[in-house]
Write a protein that holds these residues in place. Structure first.
Motif, PDB file in Angstrom:
ATOM      1  N   TRP A 151      -2.616   4.898   1.577  1.00 22.34           N
ATOM      2  CA  TRP A 151      -3.435   3.833   0.814  1.00 22.34           C
ATOM      3  C   TRP A 151      -3.899   2.782   2.154  1.00 22.34           C
ATOM      4  O   TRP A 151      -4.920   2.441   2.090  1.00 22.34           O
ATOM      5  N   PHE A 152      -3.016   2.979   3.251  1.00 26.26           N
ATOM      6  CA  PHE A 152      -3.669   2.181   4.541  1.00 26.26           C
ATOM      7  C   PHE A 152      -4.777   3.237   5.282  1.00 26.26           C
ATOM      8  O   PHE A 152      -5.699   2.711   5.570  1.00 26.26           O
TER       9      PHE A 152
ATOM     10  N   TRP B  31      -6.639   1.252  -3.741  1.00 26.23           N
ATOM     11  CA  TRP B  31      -7.648   1.260  -2.742  1.00 26.23           C
ATOM     12  C   TRP B  31      -8.169   0.084  -2.536  1.00 26.23           C
ATOM     13  O   TRP B  31      -8.721  -0.355  -1.480  1.00 26.23           O
TER      14      TRP B  31
ATOM     15  N   GLY C 213      -7.552   2.793   2.875  1.00 22.69           N
ATOM     16  CA  GLY C 213      -7.925   1.476   2.621  1.00 22.69           C
ATOM     17  C   GLY C 213      -8.809   1.051   4.262  1.00 22.69           C
ATOM     18  O   GLY C 213      -9.256   0.085   4.305  1.00 22.69           O
TER      19      GLY C 213
ATOM     20  N   ILE D  44       3.749   0.333   5.170  1.00 20.02           N
ATOM     21  CA  ILE D  44       2.714   1.138   5.456  1.00 20.02           C
ATOM     22  C   ILE D  44       3.123   2.719   5.851  1.00 20.02           C
ATOM     23  O   ILE D  44       2.283   3.601   6.220  1.00 20.02           O
TER      24      ILE D  44
ATOM     25  N   SER E 266      -5.840  -2.235  -0.625  1.00 12.95           N
ATOM     26  CA  SER E 266      -5.498  -1.744   0.774  1.00 12.95           C
ATOM     27  C   SER E 266      -6.735  -1.961   1.835  1.00 12.95           C
ATOM     28  O   SER E 266      -6.929  -2.320   2.575  1.00 12.95           O
TER      29      SER E 266
ATOM     30  N   THR F 199      -6.822  -4.595   4.885  1.00 12.60           N
ATOM     31  CA  THR F 199      -7.367  -4.161   6.291  1.00 12.60           C
ATOM     32  C   THR F 199      -8.268  -4.909   6.749  1.00 12.60           C
ATOM     33  O   THR F 199      -8.405  -5.153   8.060  1.00 12.60           O
TER      34      THR F 199
ATOM     35  N   TRP G 216       3.614  -5.357   3.238  1.00 10.26           N
ATOM     36  CA  TRP G 216       3.220  -3.936   2.619  1.00 10.26           C
ATOM     37  C   TRP G 216       3.670  -3.065   3.411  1.00 10.26           C
ATOM     38  O   TRP G 216       3.618  -2.875   4.492  1.00 10.26           O
TER      39      TRP G 216
ATOM     40  N   ASP H 271       0.993   5.440   5.287  1.00 12.91           N
ATOM     41  CA  ASP H 271       0.708   5.272   3.767  1.00 12.91           C
ATOM     42  C   ASP H 271      -0.748   5.676   3.296  1.00 12.91           C
ATOM     43  O   ASP H 271      -1.489   5.306   4.169  1.00 12.91           O
TER      44      ASP H 271
END
Length: 823
Positions: free
Chosen positions: A387-388, A421, A391, A314, A424, A428, A312, A385
């Motif tokens: 989304w990170f 979302w 997330g 990031i 991610s 995580t 991914w 990112d």
């Protein structure tokens, strides 16, 4: 939150938006169906065939034919890939048919290989494409030799731009004969599949494109040119001038665009930070099984995305966002990221916010251990990112804040968030805690206009929620519906797919809302004098009232199940059928006589009010989550006090809890439930015949009629007689049919049916066939209740009343002479 062992820095191709200088994740892309690329067919000259000697007879004049829609990636070419399962052929170019042609409305330009007078080379293409290419190129292609793609591996060819020798490699099933030549120009620095093939063969990852989308010095004579503009054209021109171009043509196809700037993107390999998913993919897939997915197909969707994911990206190269707290050595560019540096920056961000990374100096951001070497390092400019970032929200919210739980009960978002979302957050959380951050995930579709089109301000088809609630400037065209109508619409649709909304749909919702409001007003109005202490015990209630409570209990249980499973549209459907149609068309209809005529202190009125109070208290709970304003409006007009379990008085609707299951209400015998259900259906058939009699002028209102019934089934006859002779008005058949009389005929004969003008039949497997007849009612009409009876005229003091009404009038308290005088 630490993901030890999972974060690494590498060079991989990612989508890049030169217009916004941003590395884009897949979720930030949208695909245009109308993009037109400059596509080319080009020839790369073979310098060294494979060891098999298969192509020796065609040397030195044999070429590999490739097709690409991105000519600007040719300078980054590192190999040509073939499919070992396909058959390939060496073809000879003969008899050029035309120098310029038009195919399907697309302007084609022949390259120097076809248009010049030089000797034409032999060309290698996929055998299945020979006839297609012959037509497209406007030449005669003669097959000289055929062979499987596998024998081409390790052939060497001359790079058309830099003159280096490159190899033919074996690619994957992405190489097909659906288009092109069956041979794929491979640039590992500019394509995902190319990159994977490059890893397999150890190919150089070349990406001579800068952050502005221009060629770098590594691209030689093309340096400084925009790859999507002048650079693309320059590469095509160069190939043509060096006799490597076969054909150029525009090609309309689906192409990735930056969703924000609406500009086309490119694929290039850059140094990025990645989170490897390989180390915890199995744990993520296992956690997915323990999550409740609504709708259930959401599970398959996220499983497919996780199972095929290896890493991914990031990092992003945005001018805004949360920074990645990494330092780089000025000379070696080696990253500096340790537990000590992270903890130091974490403390700074906790105190000053993430912007501190941008305005503080490097020496201030480095821990004491590295302060004396601060001049050797620079702080990175990459951002995280989003989304990170989003997330990780569970770590800062669910896992940290008082009153919240980790994992969260529910994550709710659109169906596109399986890629964003939801995924991610899962990755995580699994990487750092070993479990999913949510117990349930609910996904929904998107709101479209009344014609099923995506809403757009430029098109002018946006339905503004604020205008739905408060109304627009023109109240006739955009009336203020209020929040409850909008919420009711939300509950009415199956949100698991895309849904429509428009003025007509909102009008229908408003009608539904008003009908439901009318139902609740009826309940409130007929409980104006109600005292819960006057409730009739369940065992003393008439059968029809017990049946009404049985239905209520089952309906509310069904709505609870729908709430528990987030199936709100089923609650809407239940409310529509039960609260609006069922109650109004039957129970309320037959209850009016008991409520308005039977007398304020009569047993049948009290029993009816007992049932109405139960409906009010249950339904206000059922509608409160969807229409809270209506529920509270009802409660603030409640004509009696409702006491909670702790003895306190409920001041607000939301003081109430969902009612517990009432086992007594569910205790109605199945035979009684079935027969009363049949009676309701029989009532509908009786009403049809009454309507025929009304049309034929036999009767006016239904109370002008007498109904005759005859059944052959002995059990049915017995039950009909029991209802027809019920001692309480509530269960009497004529009250249920709202007629003046009902008579059960022992047989059908000329004598018993001679006066019947209107008749029909009702059939049900549970009761057999029931004959129905309608005539005028016997006796005279009571001027108070309008029911025909033979005892009207029997009372001297009230000769126009029936015995029931006479009894009610006689029980009314008389006004005192003084009060009468004042009046």
């Amino acid at each position: 939150m630490v993901m030890r062992g999972y974060i690494y820095r590498g060079r991989k191709p990612v989508h890049w938006s030169p217009s916004s200088r941003t590395a884009l994740a897949e979720a930030e892309l949208e695909y245009s169906e109308n993009h037109v690329s400059k596509s080319i067919y080009a020839a790369f000259k073979i310098t060294s065939p494979s060891s098999s000697g298969l192509l020796d007879e065609f040397l030195p004049n044999v070429c590999l034919a490739i097709w690409t829609t991105t000519p600007w990636t040719i300078p980054a070419n590192a190999a040509v890939a073939v499919n070992p399962e396909l058959s390939y052929a060496v073809v000879e170019l003969q008899s050029v048919l035309e120098s310029e042609s038009t195919s399907g409305g697309k302007q084609q330009k022949l390259g120097s290989i076809l248009s010049s007078g030089i000797e034409k080379p032999f060309i290698i293409v996929a055998s299945d494409l020979v006839s297609v290419l012959e037509s497209k190129w406007g030449v005669k292609l003669v097959i000289r030799k055929s062979f499987p793609g596998s024998v081409l591996e390790h052939c060497r060819y001359l790079h058309p731009v830099n003159g280096n020798e490159c190899s033919v490699v074996i690619g994957g099933d992405y190489i097909t004969t659906e288009s092109g030549t069956g041979l794929v120009h491979t640039a590992p620095g500019h394509g995902q599949e190319d990159y994977l093939t490059g890893l397999k063969y150890g190919l150089p990852i070349v990406s001579p494109v800068d952050d502005e989308g221009n060629f770098t010095a590594e691209a030689g004579q093309f340096s400084g040119l925009s790859v999507l503009g002048a650079g693309n054209a320059a590469v095509v021109k160069y190939l043509d001038e060096h006799v490597s171009l076969i054909l150029e043509e525009p090609y309309k196809h689906k192409y990735p665009y930056d969703w924000r700037s609406k500009e086309p993107t490119i694929f290039r390999a850059t140094e990025q930070w990645f989170a490897s998913v390989d180390g915890f993919r199995d744990a993520a897939l296992d956690a997915i099984k323990r999550v409740t997915w609504v709708p259930s197909q959401g599970e398959n969707r996220i499983v497919n995305m996780i199972s095929g994911r290896s890493d991914w990206c990031i990092s992003r190269q945005r001018t805004w966002g949360v920074p990645i707290p990494v330092f780089y050595h000025v000379d070696t560019q080696e990253p500096l990221i340790t537990e000590e540096t992270i903890e130091h920056i974490k403390a700074i961000v906790s105190e000053k916010g993430s912007d501190a990374w941008w305005y503080m100096k490097t020496e201030e951001l480095l821990p004491d251990k590295y302060r004396d070497k601060a001049s050797e390092y620079r702080k990175g400019t990459d951002t995280m990112d989003v989304w990170f970032d989003s997330g990780s929200s569970w770590a800062a919210v669910s896992a940290k804040r008082d009153g919240l739980n980790f994992p969260a009960d529910v994550y709710l978002e659109g169906s596109d968030q399986h890629r964003g979302w939801f995924q991610s957050s899962l990755l995580t959380s699994i990487a750092t805690t070993g479990k999913a951050p949510y117990s349930s995930v609910i996904t929904h579709g998107f709101v479209l206009d009344k014609d099923g089109l995506k809403m757009s301000k430029s098109v002018g088809n946006v339905v503004d929620p604020e205008k739905v609630i408060l109304g627009g400037k023109d109240s006739k065209k955009e009336p203020p519906y209020g929040a409850d109508v909008l919420r009711l619409w939300v509950s009415s649709v199956d949100y698991t797919g895309d849904v429509l909304i428009g003025s007509e749909i909102l009008r229908q919702m408003s009608d539904m809302y008003r009908k439901l409001r009318g139902t609740m007003r009826f309940l409130l109005a007929n409980l104006h004098d109600w005292n819960p202490e006057n409730s009739v015990p369940y065992s003393d209630l008439p059968k029809i009232d017990q049946y009404a409570l049985f239905q209520l209990e089952n309906v509310v249980a069904s709505m609870k199940d729908s709430y528990d499973n987030y199936q709100f549209y089923k609650i809407y459907q239940t409310l529509q059928r039960f609260a609006i149609v069922g109650l109004s068309n039957f129970y309320f209809d037959v209850a009016k006589d008991r409520l308005y005529v039977g007398g304020r202190v009569s047993y049948t009125r009290k029993s009816c009010q007992t049932v109405l109070a139960a409906h009010l208290l249950y339904l206000v709970r059922a509608i409160a989550p969807i229409m809270p304003h209506l529920a509270e409006d009802i409660w603030q007009n409640l004509p009696f006090e409702h006491t909670l379990e702790d003895g306190s008085v409920a001041k607000f609707a939301f003081d109430l809890k969902w009612p517990d299951k009432n086992e007594e209400w569910c205790s109605v015998q199945k035979d009684d439930v079935d027969f009363l259900s049949v009676i309701l259906e029989l009532r509908s058939e009786v009403n049809k015949i009454l309507e025929n009699a009304r049309t034929g002028k036999l009767i006016g209102a239904s109370l002008d009629a007498k109904v005759y019934l005859h059944a052959e089934n002995p059990d049915t006859v017995s039950k009909l007689k029991e209802l027809a002779s019920a001692t309480n008005d509530a269960d009497a058949l004529h009250r249920l049919f709202i007629t003046s009389q009902v008579e059960i005929l022992p047989s059908l004969s000329e004598e018993t049916t001679s006066g019947v003008s209107y008749a029909g039949k009702f059939s049900d497997p549970r009761t057999g066939e029931i004959w129905i007849g309608v005539t005028r009612a016997d006796g005279m009409k009571c001027e108070r209740c309008w029911v025909y009876t033979k005892d009207v005229g029997s009372f001297g003091d009230h000769p126009t009343l029936c015995s029931r009404c006479h009894g009610v009038i006689d029980l009314q308290p008389q006004a005192s002479p003084a009060a009468a005088a004042v009046a």
